[in-house]
Design a protein around this motif. Structure first.
Motif, mmCIF file in Angstrom:
data_model
loop_
_atom_site.group_PDB
_atom_site.id
_atom_site.type_symbol
_atom_site.label_atom_id
_atom_site.label_comp_id
_atom_site.label_asym_id
_atom_site.label_seq_id
_atom_site.Cartn_x
_atom_site.Cartn_y
_atom_site.Cartn_z
ATOM 1 N N SER A 410 -5.032 14.839 -3.833
ATOM 2 C CA SER A 410 -5.193 13.589 -3.088
ATOM 3 C C SER A 410 -5.225 13.955 -1.616
ATOM 4 O O SER A 410 -4.474 14.840 -1.184
ATOM 5 N N PRO A 411 -6.090 13.312 -0.822
ATOM 6 C CA PRO A 411 -6.039 13.578 0.620
ATOM 7 C C PRO A 411 -4.708 13.144 1.231
ATOM 8 O O PRO A 411 -4.392 13.515 2.354
ATOM 9 N N PHE A 412 -3.935 12.381 0.462
ATOM 10 C CA PHE A 412 -2.644 11.884 0.963
ATOM 11 C C PHE A 412 -1.469 12.651 0.360
ATOM 12 O O PHE A 412 -0.317 12.275 0.549
ATOM 13 N N GLU A 413 -1.751 13.723 -0.382
ATOM 14 C CA GLU A 413 -0.678 14.456 -1.076
ATOM 15 C C GLU A 413 0.358 14.966 -0.083
ATOM 16 O O GLU A 413 0.030 15.359 1.040
ATOM 17 N N GLY A 414 1.607 14.924 -0.519
ATOM 18 C CA GLY A 414 2.708 15.398 0.313
ATOM 19 C C GLY A 414 3.199 14.393 1.340
ATOM 20 O O GLY A 414 4.157 14.648 2.073
ATOM 21 N N ARG A 415 2.557 13.241 1.374
ATOM 22 C CA ARG A 415 2.890 12.238 2.382
ATOM 23 C C ARG A 415 3.878 11.229 1.774
ATOM 24 O O ARG A 415 3.620 10.692 0.706
ATOM 25 N N PRO A 416 4.991 10.974 2.438
ATOM 26 C CA PRO A 416 5.860 9.911 1.934
ATOM 27 C C PRO A 416 5.258 8.544 2.255
ATOM 28 O O PRO A 416 4.765 8.329 3.356
ATOM 29 N N LEU A 417 5.260 7.661 1.284
ATOM 30 C CA LEU A 417 4.799 6.288 1.495
ATOM 31 C C LEU A 417 5.899 5.345 1.013
ATOM 32 O O LEU A 417 6.528 5.585 -0.024
ATOM 33 N N ARG A 418 6.087 4.272 1.748
ATOM 34 C CA ARG A 418 7.138 3.303 1.421
ATOM 35 C C ARG A 418 6.481 2.014 0.936
ATOM 36 O O ARG A 418 5.755 1.378 1.704
ATOM 37 N N GLY A 419 6.766 1.662 -0.348
ATOM 38 C CA GLY A 419 6.196 0.439 -0.916
ATOM 39 C C GLY A 419 5.316 0.757 -2.099
ATOM 40 O O GLY A 419 4.108 0.952 -1.940
ATOM 41 N N TRP A 420 5.893 0.803 -3.304
ATOM 42 C CA TRP A 420 5.131 1.187 -4.507
ATOM 43 C C TRP A 420 5.240 0.127 -5.593
ATOM 44 O O TRP A 420 6.262 -0.567 -5.705
ATOM 45 N N PRO A 421 4.220 0.042 -6.418
ATOM 46 C CA PRO A 421 4.318 -0.845 -7.575
ATOM 47 C C PRO A 421 5.331 -0.280 -8.565
ATOM 48 O O PRO A 421 5.399 0.939 -8.748
#
Ligand SMILES: [Zn+2]
Length: 457
Positions: A410-421
């Motif tokens: 994923s181009p977003f791999e390793g990135r923390p994201l807040r707010g998941w289903p």
């Protein structure tokens, strides 16, 4: 009346309207009741949402299932979608003659998908335009796409001989005759690109920013202008898909001010999140290119003021090995269907204070309206029970291994994201719980969404 499912203590998100505490009851695959706080209904199964958001399941109107493994993508990618809170997808589909291939394509998708699905038809030849009304009515498909970046030499390399402004104009005249139909257009002026690309390559550039410089915002805006202008002359509703830049959005706004048929705008999570300096490099190579921070800001303004109607992922599930090359050799596009919601919650809600009902408007309601998807994109009793429960404070790091796609990066791999289903419900079935598919997520439970009201079957 006993419900099949009751979601209590939710923070209900009514797309484009408001949020309110309450609950949702489900029976026979549909929303049976929307309740006030404390009003508990009897159900076979009750889910306590503990104040988390409950919104209509996402409708991703832009996926390319089939670009990974053509025979298996509907199995893997529909599962990846369900993990991401997506309960319907509209996938781009191309064939030489749809009349000879559609039934095969539909049967394959139908036997594999765990969520509901539909198709846009890629219009690449005179034959497609000549048979447009017939295929629309026969198959219930009311949206199409023209690829202005496959004109001339670029098209010949892909086997397309007919794509030019004449085909665009002819398609618009046909689409305009079909009630509710809409023509999506990929806007990039491919004839100018080589004049910008060749010197960059000759200079030895090999970075994501160079990909933007070879097809800058004004080549998108120029095509947007042409499409909007012809749309007005032919009274054809059009949709600027995957719009990437402020320049192009301003061009749409200018044309809208002078009236005419609807001009819809779709953007993508990546244009709302990463810029051309991003460390993802060729993993984030896509057409149109990712742009600048100023473009990201302008597109969020467009989401807030309603200039942007929908967000779709442009999901392309190829393997990492096709991307780990120079910026010039890497393939275009990347997977995104599982990360759209966390990106919009992180970048929209947390970073910019965009209200959940605004996110739900661009993630479900507007796509249902524009693409004639009946009974979805709303929390109204009688609608399909396509739902997603979102924990806005759950932080997870993007790990492609957990996203179940045929793709392995994923181009977003390793990135923390807040707010998941945390829960996905497809027509009353819980297909995802706590980031994992459930036993109910079986091959073929997804249904084909027939979208042209006058269609025959
Ligand atoms: Zn696309």
């Amino acid at each position: 009346m006993t419900l099949d499912l009751f979601f209590k203590n939710a923070h209900l998100v009514f797309p484009g309207e408001a949020t309110a505490p309450g609950g949702v009851g489900v029976r026979d695959g549909r929303i049976a009741a929307v309740t006030a706080p404390g009003e508990d209904l009897a159900a076979d199964r009750t889910v306590d949402c503990e104040g988390r958001w409950l919104m209509p399941g996402l409708i991703d109107p832009h996926v390319h299932f089939g670009f990974g493994d053509p025979e298996k993508d509907f199995r893997t990618e529909s599962r990846s979608a369900a993990l991401g809170g997506v309960t319907s997808v509209i996938s781009f589909y191309r064939a030489k003659d749809f009349r000879e291939d559609f039934d095969r394509q539909l049967a394959m998708a139908q036997s594999q998908s765990v969520i509901d699905f539909s198709f846009h038809l890629g219009l690449t030849s005179d034959l497609h335009v000549k048979t447009l009304a017939e295929i629309t009515r026969t198959y219930g498909v009311s949206s199409y796409k023209m690829y202005m970046m496959y004109k001339g030499q670029a098209g010949l390399a892909k086997g397309f001989t007919d794509i030019d402004d004449g085909l665009l104009f002819a398609a618009m005249r046909e689409v305009a005759k079909l009630p509710g139909a809409v023509l999506g257009v990929h806007c990039e002026n491919v004839e100018v690109i080589p004049y910008l690309r060749d010197p960059l390559r000759a200079d030895g550039r090999d970075d994501l920013a160079a990909w933007d410089e070879q097809s800058p915002d004004f080549l998108e805006a120029e095509n947007v202008h042409r499409v909007c202008y012809f749309a007005k002359k032919t009274a054809c509703p059009v949709n600027i898909v995957h719009l990437s830049s402020k320049e192009a959005l301003d061009e749409v706004r200018r044309h809208r001010r002078s009236g005419g048929p609807p001009i819809y705008v779709e953007t993508c999570p990546h244009y709302l999140f990463i810029d051309k300096q991003d460390a993802a490099g060729p993993l984030a190579k896509v057409n149109p290119p990712v742009r600048t921070q100023a473009d990201i800001d302008a597109l969020w303004e467009g989401v807030l003021d309603g200039s942007i109607d929908t967000v779709g992922t442009d999901h392309v599930p190829r393997k990492r090995e096709t991307k780990e090359k120079s910026i010039w050799q890497a393939t275009n596009g990347f997977p995104g269907v599982a990360t759209m919601l966390p990106i919009l919650v992180q970048a929209g809600y947390h970073d910019r204070g965009v209200a959940p009902e605004v996110l739900a408007r661009v993630l479900s309601r507007n796509a249902a309206r524009i693409y004639q998807v009946a009974g979805k994109g709303t929390l109204t009793p009688g609608a399909d029970a396509d739902l997603v429960v979102i924990d806005p404070d759950l932080t997870r790091t993007v790990d492609p291994a957990e996203l179940l796609s045929h793709s392995d990066y994923s181009p977003f791999e390793g990135r923390p994201l807040r707010g998941w289903p945390v829960t996905t419900v497809s027509r009353g079935r819980i297909v995802m719980q706590d980031g994992r598919l459930t036993d109910a997520a079986k091959d073929g439970i997804g249904r084909y969404i027939r979208r042209f009201p006058e269609s025959e079957q």
